[in-house]
Design a protein around this motif. Structure first.
Motif, PDB file in Angstrom:
ATOM      1  N   ARG A 211      39.128  24.918  42.979  1.00 54.34           N
ATOM      2  CA  ARG A 211      40.268  25.816  43.146  1.00 54.34           C
ATOM      3  C   ARG A 211      40.298  26.908  42.089  1.00 54.34           C
ATOM      4  O   ARG A 211      39.878  26.704  40.961  1.00 54.34           O
ATOM      5  CB  ARG A 211      41.558  25.007  43.080  1.00 54.34           C
ATOM      6  CG  ARG A 211      42.771  25.863  43.301  1.00 54.34           C
ATOM      7  CD  ARG A 211      43.964  25.234  42.627  1.00 54.34           C
ATOM      8  NE  ARG A 211      44.665  24.296  43.487  1.00 54.34           N
ATOM      9  CZ  ARG A 211      45.559  23.430  43.018  1.00 54.34           C
ATOM     10  NH1 ARG A 211      45.794  23.365  41.742  1.00 54.34           N
ATOM     11  NH2 ARG A 211      46.174  22.626  43.829  1.00 54.34           N
ATOM     12  N   VAL A 212      40.801  28.072  42.496  1.00 52.43           N
ATOM     13  CA  VAL A 212      40.933  29.215  41.589  1.00 52.43           C
ATOM     14  C   VAL A 212      42.408  29.514  41.385  1.00 52.43           C
ATOM     15  O   VAL A 212      43.210  29.379  42.317  1.00 52.43           O
ATOM     16  CB  VAL A 212      40.228  30.455  42.197  1.00 52.43           C
ATOM     17  CG1 VAL A 212      40.595  31.709  41.421  1.00 52.43           C
ATOM     18  CG2 VAL A 212      38.718  30.246  42.209  1.00 52.43           C
ATOM     19  N   ASN A 213      42.758  29.891  40.190  1.00 54.17           N
ATOM     20  CA  ASN A 213      44.145  30.256  39.896  1.00 54.17           C
ATOM     21  C   ASN A 213      44.419  31.672  40.401  1.00 54.17           C
ATOM     22  O   ASN A 213      43.960  32.648  39.825  1.00 54.17           O
ATOM     23  CB  ASN A 213      44.391  30.172  38.389  1.00 54.17           C
ATOM     24  CG  ASN A 213      45.864  30.382  38.062  1.00 54.17           C
ATOM     25  OD1 ASN A 213      46.605  30.987  38.841  1.00 54.17           O
ATOM     26  ND2 ASN A 213      46.289  29.872  36.939  1.00 54.17           N
TER      27      ASN A 213
ATOM     28  N   ARG B  34      34.966  42.778  41.843  1.00 58.35           N
ATOM     29  CA  ARG B  34      34.287  41.675  41.171  1.00 58.35           C
ATOM     30  C   ARG B  34      35.277  40.967  40.251  1.00 58.35           C
ATOM     31  O   ARG B  34      36.066  41.614  39.565  1.00 58.35           O
ATOM     32  CB  ARG B  34      33.131  42.243  40.350  1.00 58.35           C
ATOM     33  CG  ARG B  34      32.262  41.184  39.723  1.00 58.35           C
ATOM     34  CD  ARG B  34      31.148  41.845  38.904  1.00 58.35           C
ATOM     35  NE  ARG B  34      30.231  40.863  38.369  1.00 58.35           N
ATOM     36  CZ  ARG B  34      30.508  40.089  37.309  1.00 58.35           C
ATOM     37  NH1 ARG B  34      31.675  40.218  36.702  1.00 58.35           N
ATOM     38  NH2 ARG B  34      29.623  39.211  36.887  1.00 58.35           N
ATOM     39  N   GLY B  35      35.223  39.642  40.290  1.00 61.19           N
ATOM     40  CA  GLY B  35      36.102  38.866  39.425  1.00 61.19           C
ATOM     41  C   GLY B  35      37.456  38.590  40.036  1.00 61.19           C
ATOM     42  O   GLY B  35      38.287  37.927  39.429  1.00 61.19           O
ATOM     43  N   ALA B  36      37.705  39.086  41.251  1.00 63.55           N
ATOM     44  CA  ALA B  36      38.979  38.837  41.914  1.00 63.55           C
ATOM     45  C   ALA B  36      38.729  38.048  43.198  1.00 63.55           C
ATOM     46  O   ALA B  36      37.621  38.015  43.718  1.00 63.55           O
ATOM     47  CB  ALA B  36      39.671  40.157  42.226  1.00 63.55           C
TER      48      ALA B  36
ATOM     49  N   GLY C 218      43.851  36.482  41.502  1.00 67.49           N
ATOM     50  CA  GLY C 218      44.259  36.993  42.807  1.00 67.49           C
ATOM     51  C   GLY C 218      44.120  38.495  42.895  1.00 67.49           C
ATOM     52  O   GLY C 218      44.457  39.208  41.958  1.00 67.49           O
ATOM     53  N   TRP C 219      43.621  38.975  44.023  1.00 71.12           N
ATOM     54  CA  TRP C 219      43.360  40.407  44.199  1.00 71.12           C
ATOM     55  C   TRP C 219      44.652  41.135  44.532  1.00 71.12           C
ATOM     56  O   TRP C 219      45.370  40.767  45.456  1.00 71.12           O
ATOM     57  CB  TRP C 219      42.342  40.596  45.318  1.00 71.12           C
ATOM     58  CG  TRP C 219      42.100  42.029  45.680  1.00 71.12           C
ATOM     59  CD1 TRP C 219      41.954  43.074  44.828  1.00 71.12           C
ATOM     60  CD2 TRP C 219      41.957  42.559  47.002  1.00 71.12           C
ATOM     61  NE1 TRP C 219      41.719  44.216  45.535  1.00 71.12           N
ATOM     62  CE2 TRP C 219      41.722  43.942  46.872  1.00 71.12           C
ATOM     63  CE3 TRP C 219      41.999  42.012  48.282  1.00 71.12           C
ATOM     64  CZ2 TRP C 219      41.534  44.778  47.963  1.00 71.12           C
ATOM     65  CZ3 TRP C 219      41.809  42.838  49.367  1.00 71.12           C
ATOM     66  CH2 TRP C 219      41.579  44.213  49.202  1.00 71.12           C
TER      67      TRP C 219
END
Length: 121
Positions: A109-111, A37-39, A116-117
């Motif tokens: 977009r996500v940084n 979660r959160g990645a 990043g996982w």
DNA sequence: ATAGTGACTTTAC
DNA sequence: GGTAAAGCCACTA
């Protein structure tokens, strides 16, 4: 008897349910399910972790086809640069689901540097 | 078997 | 920063 002509082929066309048993599909879904979660992870990253290098498109294909039946965090899968690739209203759902787990989504977009996982985790 | 398509990625401009 | 083309693999007709 030698029912050569009536011998079962043993190779019936795959039904959708059987497709769900396909090992590649299961590995992809399992990999996505392991994204914390959160990645977030890219399609290519998921493919690689699932043991299917260079099969990023296959991952996308699997999601589009099986996400309705498989309960996996599909929203944590993005393009290689962290952008939401899904088209249509689903994109809005994805952004909302990500924000619900404190993932910042800016202009679709996500940084990846932040969210990043890292499979080692 | 060939051709088109896609919730992809990389490279080049 | 953005768009275009090519490479990529699996699915579908």
């Amino acid at each position: 008897m030698t029912p050569r002509s009536s011998r079962p082929i043993g190779r019936q066309p795959k039904s959708r349910a059987e497709h769900l048993q396909d090992e590649r599909v299961q590995r992809v879904l399992a990999t996505i399910d392991s994204i914390p979660r959160g990645a977030v992870a890219s399609y290519g990253q998921v493919a690689e972790e699932a043991g299917l290098p260079r099969s990023a498109r296959f991952v996308g294909h699997v999601l589009k086809r099986f996400v309705n039946d498989a309960k996996v965090p599909w929203h944590r899968v993005l393009g290689s640069d962290g952008t939401i690739r899904v088209q249509g209203g689903t994109a809005r759902d994805q952004a909302r689901l990500l924000r619900e787990e404190d993932v910042k989504v800016v202009k679709g977009r996500v940084n990846l540097k932040v969210c990043g996982w890292d499979p080692e985790d």
